[in-house]
Design an enzyme around this catalytic site. Sequence first.
Site, PDB file in Angstrom:
ATOM      1  N   ARG A 199       0.972  -1.171   0.073  1.00  0.00           N
ATOM      2  CA  ARG A 199      -0.070   0.218   0.129  1.00  0.00           C
ATOM      3  C   ARG A 199       0.951   1.041  -0.236  1.00  0.00           C
ATOM      4  O   ARG A 199       1.837   1.309   0.782  1.00  0.00           O
ATOM      5  CB  ARG A 199      -0.922  -0.054   1.204  1.00  0.00           C
ATOM      6  CG  ARG A 199      -2.221  -1.059   1.112  1.00  0.00           C
ATOM      7  CD  ARG A 199      -3.296  -0.659   0.017  1.00  0.00           C
ATOM      8  NE  ARG A 199      -4.226  -1.252  -0.044  1.00  0.00           N
ATOM      9  CZ  ARG A 199      -4.241  -2.571  -0.842  1.00  0.00           C
ATOM     10  NH1 ARG A 199      -3.513  -2.748  -1.847  1.00  0.00           N
ATOM     11  NH2 ARG A 199      -5.573  -2.952  -0.894  1.00  0.00           N
TER      12      ARG A 199
ATOM     13  N   GLU B 258      -3.218   7.596  -4.364  1.00  0.00           N
ATOM     14  CA  GLU B 258      -3.437   6.995  -5.883  1.00  0.00           C
ATOM     15  C   GLU B 258      -4.573   7.850  -6.391  1.00  0.00           C
ATOM     16  O   GLU B 258      -5.944   7.813  -5.573  1.00  0.00           O
ATOM     17  CB  GLU B 258      -3.801   5.465  -5.947  1.00  0.00           C
ATOM     18  CG  GLU B 258      -2.591   4.801  -5.606  1.00  0.00           C
ATOM     19  CD  GLU B 258      -2.632   3.073  -5.411  1.00  0.00           C
ATOM     20  OE1 GLU B 258      -3.675   2.934  -5.790  1.00  0.00           O
ATOM     21  OE2 GLU B 258      -1.698   2.816  -5.089  1.00  0.00           O
TER      22      GLU B 258
ATOM     23  N   HIS C 242      -0.675   0.206  -9.949  1.00  0.00           N
ATOM     24  CA  HIS C 242      -1.211  -0.728  -8.858  1.00  0.00           C
ATOM     25  C   HIS C 242      -1.817  -2.123  -9.663  1.00  0.00           C
ATOM     26  O   HIS C 242      -3.127  -2.199  -9.793  1.00  0.00           O
ATOM     27  CB  HIS C 242      -2.667  -0.199  -8.092  1.00  0.00           C
ATOM     28  CG  HIS C 242      -2.922  -0.618  -6.986  1.00  0.00           C
ATOM     29  ND1 HIS C 242      -3.436  -0.076  -5.857  1.00  0.00           N
ATOM     30  CD2 HIS C 242      -2.973  -1.815  -6.497  1.00  0.00           C
ATOM     31  CE1 HIS C 242      -3.543  -0.727  -5.042  1.00  0.00           C
ATOM     32  NE2 HIS C 242      -3.503  -2.190  -4.997  1.00  0.00           N
TER      33      HIS C 242
HETATM   34  C1  DGY Z   1      -5.480  -5.872  -3.030  1.00  0.00           C
HETATM   35  O1  DGY Z   1      -5.818  -7.198  -3.348  1.00  0.00           O
HETATM   36  O2  DGY Z   1      -5.339  -5.539  -1.985  1.00  0.00           O
HETATM   37  C2  DGY Z   1      -4.942  -5.292  -4.268  1.00  0.00           C
HETATM   38  O3  DGY Z   1      -4.167  -4.230  -3.806  1.00  0.00           O
HETATM   39  C3  DGY Z   1      -5.945  -4.887  -5.271  1.00  0.00           C
HETATM   40  O4  DGY Z   1      -6.074  -5.896  -6.033  1.00  0.00           O
END
Ligand code: DGY
Length: 332
Positions: A244, A273, A291
């Site tokens: 993240r 983002e 992402h």
């Molecule tokens: C997740 O699964 O947390 C990813 O960041 C998005 O697919």
Amino acid sequence: MPSPSIPQPSILISRTLPAESVANARSRADVDFNDADSPLPRPELIRRLQGRQGLVCLITDAIDAELLAACPELKVASNVAVGFNNIDVAAATKRGVVITNTPDVLTETTADFAWTLLMAAARRLVEADRYVRDGKFTQWKYMLLLGGDIHGKTLGIVGFGRIGRAMARRAQGFGMRVLYQDAVGADAATERELRATRTDTATLLRESDFVTLHTPLLPETRHLINAQSLKTMKRTAYLINAARGPIVDEAALAQALEEGWIAGAGLDVFEEEPKVHPGLMGLPNVVLAPHIASASSETRLQMANLAVENCLAVLEGKTPLTPVNPEALKLR
Ligand code: DGY
């Protein structure tokens, strides 16, 4: 076919998903589906969710106390992601709303991509591609685009859950030493199998040639990687983030990359983002991706299928496969 006396549950799918998953939902529920690949504006999300019992949502939907209060009939919010920092789980639990996520199905795909970022950053793949496309490859050069070796180096994994361990497995093929940091240590057999040693964050930062982040975003992990930690890393080291964005202080990272505190970085996620810190955009020593770590066709289908199954399971009175707050099931 459901019995005519039992009304079908009613759910909202907030954003485009594979047709197969939507068809499964439609065969068992009354479905309102936003087939656009952009999030519903918040007032529309709330309006379309009101009166419905289920939600299949994405990381771009903020499921907070206000939304939950405005949608009192909601019984389950099923996130199509393993991360669920877009959801106020405590507020949901208080209301008896079950939250589910999609772990496991994306582990290997996400680790594949984090490894892709690691290799691309270390071996300067994006710069090399640009060099060729720009017509600069006019003769072979001995010292051209020298990168850092990967094999035999030390990989530092922050967060030793499923994806962190999948990274450790890949590291074995490259003959790497593996250090990891996690609040909870792995058992001895796992450490032996993955040839991984638990250490504190400072040691991991100091000794690793590659630092890869696989921890959830929590108050205690926000800006875990900051100016101080970047200065602790080797000048030859690389930072990889496919977890993240806010785990890294992006302004500090831009400065670190610009001033050579570390050699490079590979980023799939960003603090705000879809914005990317302007200081990163012009730097050659960072590989940027939008992402997409879990974005293989197979995995995105499995994630959607799991999320739909989770949502329908709760509404059909069954236990969902991957609840985040199983305690909410008892409150139902
Ligand atoms: C997740 O699964 O947390 C990813 O960041 C998005 O697919």
